[in-house]
Design a protein around this motif. Structure first.
Motif, short mmCIF file in Angstrom:
data_model
loop_
_atom_site.label_atom_id
_atom_site.label_comp_id
_atom_site.label_asym_id
_atom_site.label_seq_id
_atom_site.Cartn_x
_atom_site.Cartn_y
_atom_site.Cartn_z
N GLU A 301 0.80 -1.23 0.00
CA GLU A 301 0.00 0.00 0.00
C GLU A 301 0.83 1.28 0.00
O GLU A 301 0.28 2.36 -0.16
CB GLU A 301 -0.94 -0.01 1.22
N ASN A 302 2.13 1.16 0.20
CA ASN A 302 2.94 2.37 0.37
C ASN A 302 4.22 2.32 -0.45
O ASN A 302 5.28 2.75 0.02
CB ASN A 302 3.26 2.56 1.86
N THR A 303 4.11 1.81 -1.67
CA THR A 303 5.28 1.69 -2.53
C THR A 303 5.23 2.74 -3.64
O THR A 303 4.24 2.80 -4.39
CB THR A 303 5.36 0.29 -3.17
N PRO A 304 6.25 3.57 -3.77
CA PRO A 304 6.25 4.59 -4.83
C PRO A 304 6.27 3.95 -6.21
O PRO A 304 6.78 2.84 -6.40
CB PRO A 304 7.54 5.37 -4.57
N GLY A 305 5.72 4.68 -7.18
CA GLY A 305 5.79 4.23 -8.56
C GLY A 305 7.17 4.47 -9.14
O GLY A 305 7.99 5.21 -8.58
N LEU A 306 7.44 3.86 -10.29
CA LEU A 306 8.75 4.02 -10.93
C LEU A 306 9.04 5.48 -11.26
O LEU A 306 10.18 5.94 -11.17
CB LEU A 306 8.83 3.15 -12.18
N LEU A 307 7.99 6.23 -11.66
CA LEU A 307 8.20 7.64 -12.02
C LEU A 307 8.68 8.45 -10.81
O LEU A 307 9.48 9.36 -10.96
CB LEU A 307 6.90 8.24 -12.57
N ALA A 308 8.21 8.09 -9.62
CA ALA A 308 8.64 8.81 -8.42
C ALA A 308 10.12 8.59 -8.16
O ALA A 308 10.84 9.52 -7.75
CB ALA A 308 7.81 8.37 -7.22
N PHE A 309 10.60 7.37 -8.39
CA PHE A 309 12.03 7.11 -8.23
C PHE A 309 12.84 7.92 -9.24
O PHE A 309 13.86 8.52 -8.91
CB PHE A 309 12.32 5.63 -8.39
N VAL A 310 12.39 7.92 -10.50
CA VAL A 310 13.10 8.70 -11.53
C VAL A 310 13.09 10.18 -11.16
O VAL A 310 14.08 10.89 -11.34
CB VAL A 310 12.47 8.46 -12.91
N ALA A 311 11.94 10.67 -10.65
CA ALA A 311 11.85 12.07 -10.23
C ALA A 311 12.87 12.38 -9.14
O ALA A 311 13.48 13.45 -9.13
CB ALA A 311 10.44 12.38 -9.74
N ARG A 312 13.05 11.43 -8.21
CA ARG A 312 14.04 11.64 -7.14
C ARG A 312 15.45 11.73 -7.72
O ARG A 312 16.27 12.56 -7.29
CB ARG A 312 13.96 10.47 -6.14
N PHE A 313 15.75 10.89 -8.70
CA PHE A 313 17.07 10.93 -9.34
C PHE A 313 17.26 12.23 -10.12
O PHE A 313 18.36 12.79 -10.15
CB PHE A 313 17.24 9.73 -10.27
N VAL A 314 16.19 12.72 -10.74
CA VAL A 314 16.26 13.96 -11.52
C VAL A 314 16.56 15.15 -10.61
O VAL A 314 17.42 15.99 -10.92
CB VAL A 314 14.95 14.19 -12.30
N THR A 315 15.87 15.25 -9.48
CA THR A 315 16.12 16.38 -8.58
C THR A 315 17.55 16.35 -8.03
O THR A 315 18.19 17.40 -7.89
CB THR A 315 15.12 16.38 -7.41
N ALA A 316 18.06 15.14 -7.76
CA ALA A 316 19.45 15.03 -7.30
C ALA A 316 20.41 15.43 -8.42
O ALA A 316 21.43 16.10 -8.18
CB ALA A 316 19.74 13.61 -6.83
N GLY A 317 20.09 15.05 -9.66
CA GLY A 317 20.92 15.41 -10.79
C GLY A 317 20.94 16.91 -11.05
O GLY A 317 21.97 17.48 -11.43
N LEU A 318 19.81 17.58 -10.82
CA LEU A 318 19.75 19.02 -11.02
C LEU A 318 20.55 19.77 -9.97
O LEU A 318 21.05 20.87 -10.23
CB LEU A 318 18.28 19.49 -11.01
N LYS A 319 20.68 19.19 -8.78
CA LYS A 319 21.56 19.81 -7.78
C LYS A 319 23.02 19.71 -8.21
O LYS A 319 23.81 20.63 -7.97
CB LYS A 319 21.37 19.11 -6.44
N LYS A 320 23.35 18.61 -8.87
CA LYS A 320 24.73 18.42 -9.32
C LYS A 320 25.02 19.22 -10.58
O LYS A 320 26.15 19.67 -10.81
CB LYS A 320 24.97 16.92 -9.57
N TYR A 321 24.01 19.41 -11.42
CA TYR A 321 24.16 20.17 -12.67
C TYR A 321 23.10 21.29 -12.68
O TYR A 321 22.10 21.22 -13.41
CB TYR A 321 23.98 19.26 -13.88
#
Length: 486
Positions: A301-321
């Protein structure tokens, strides 16, 4: 007899200049109260109900469903409660174009006598006392000519309105122009089936009932000056809805308005102003798919979708770039020349594309870089529901700094997307499918997706864009270690 108060269409948020009238919630002759919803309108941002700042009797409805109305132009005229009702035929004269700005300014003063109800950038603040309308006197020679309708015509018009009125609903004929057109052409409105909401008879319904005028013969000459034989009546009818360039029949026409009009304008501006470039990479997403499957097994009942994981990686990538999380602003200097600067943001508002019945919408998760994958998943689901219901606010739709587009849900692998102006980058994610992949020197079947990054070449070069794309791809391929470092 008291003059009706004219309520002008307000600014519904963020300086929008027009709105499409979806349907009326009241009809001519209805008694309304302050703050009662009178119309539902659709802007480029959302669909909203407009409340009335006045109480009284509806005298005139200025517009038909499907019509695009300009902000500051008349929406509805209301005869104040207790005053004699002004007949629709004797509605206030529309001001000439040069006085419309003054009328709009007067309207803003009138709002101060309202109730305090607020609607996305417009409200009736709840001032005390009664605001009075003042208008500069006009000489008779300057006044716009007014067409007079006889008492007999007015009585016949009102009789038609009563015959076509549906108790408890909108009148089947609302617009005086439509009723007058029907009367002038001898069309019986009582026998027409309206194509609008709740059987509303539209102008197009009356036009369809009017007998077409006989075709006028037009002589056409060839290049050598010889006349070309005229088309017969049958052939004229057959080619009336034929496209001149292709020779094909026209199956339908759709006006570009509302969300589609806003999207078209924004995409056109993006392509004309932004020198964009695109880079892409295939990614082995097997580890991410397996990670999510394990989490789902432990907590369905509390598992994020794949898009949420990708979104997390994107925000981390934007901090780096951070160059991809910027905006180019053009300013005018003291000499009248234009200069540009790159504005950097302290945080990420991550937009994501959501397909709705009203078209493609891009809501944004505010401060997405501070959210976990679970929090991102919850916010993505909430915003998706909000935009599909047409209830998103301008802030939710216009505050993004970078966009994530999951076009894999449409079953496609890749796309060179158009940047959502005024942002400078958009990352697309294709479908995840089984593909042959080399793992440790051996061929294997893996879950593979394609990432595509379109970026504004003015803010960075290929090295930055490629570095960001590779960072996100590596996080997808090794999600455990990536999440541990975030």
């Amino acid at each position: 007899m008291s003059e009706p108060k004219v309520f002008l269409l307000p600014d519904l948020g963020e300086g929008l200049t027009e709105a499409e009238l979806v349907h009326w919630l009241v009809a001519v002759g209805d008694e309304i109260r302050v703050d009662q919803p009178i119309a539902e309108v659709e802007t480029a941002k959302s669909m909203v109900e407009v409340p009335s700042p006045y109480a009284g009797t509806v005298a005139v409805l200025h517009g038909e469903p499907g019509q695009t109305l300009d902000v500051g132009k008349p929406l509805i005229s209301v005869t104040p409660a207790g005053a004699a009702v002004v007949e629709p035929a004797a509605s206030p004269v529309v001001e000439p174009a040069e006085t419309e700005d003054a009328a709009a300014e007067t309207y803003r003063e009138e709002e101060k006598a309202g109730s305090g109800n607020v609607l996305i950038g417009y409200g009736t603040p709840g001032g005390h006392g009664v605001a009075r309308r003042t208008r500069a006197p006009k000489r008779a020679a300057e006044a716009a000519p007014v067409s007079r309708v006889s008492e007999a015509e007015t009585a016949a018009d009102d009789l038609v309105l009563l015959r076509t009125r549906v108790p408890g609903k909108l009148g089947a004929v609302i617009s005086p122009l439509v009723r007058r057109m029907a009367r002038d052409h001898g069309v019986d409105l009582g026998g027409l089936q309206g194509s609008g909401a709740s059987g509303l008879i539209m102008r197009r319904d009356v036009e369809a009932a009017i007998k077409p005028a006989p075709a006028v013969e037009r002589r056409v000459f060839a290049h050598d000056g010889a006349p070309v034989p005229a088309l017969s009546a049958d052939s004229t009818t057959a080619t009336a809805d034929t496209d001149a360039r292709t020779g094909l029949g026209i199956a339908g026409r759709t006006a570009v308005r509302g969300v589609r009009k806003a999207v078209a304008a924004n995409m056109t501006r993006s392509r004309s102003e932004i020198p964009e470039a695109t880079v892409w990479v295939d990614v082995d997403a097997t580890a991410l798919v397996e990670l999510r499957a394990a989490l789902k097994k432990a907590d369905p009942e509390n598992t994020p979708g794949l898009l949420a994981f990708v979104a997390r990686f994107v925000t981390a990538g934007l901090k780096k770039y951070p160059a991809l999380n910027t905006r180019i602003v053009t300013t005018e200097d003291t000499t009248g020349g234009a200069s540009q600067e790159i504005v950097e943001f302290d945080g990420v508002n991550l937009g994501f594309a959501a397909q709705t019945d009203r078209g493609l919408m891009v809501p944004s998760v505010r401060n997405a870089d501070k959210l976990s994958a679970r929090q991102l998943d919850a916010e993505i689901r909430r915003l998706t529901a909000v935009v599909r219901d047409g209830k998103a606010t301008p802030a939710e739709l216009g505050s993004g700094t970078f966009t994530l587009n999951n076009y894999g849900v449409f079953g496609v692998d890749g796309s060179a997307a158009i940047i959502n102006h005024p942002e400078v980058g958009i990352l697309g994610v294709g479908r995840i499918i089984d593909k042959p992949w080399v793992v440790n020197g051996e061929l294997a079947v893996r879950k593979v997706t394609e990432l595509t990054l379109t970026f504004d070449h003015r803010v960075c070069d290929g090295g930055t864009a490629g570095g960001f794309l590779r960072y996100v791809a590596d996080a997808i391929e090794n999600p455990g270690s990536a999440l541990a470092d975030m």
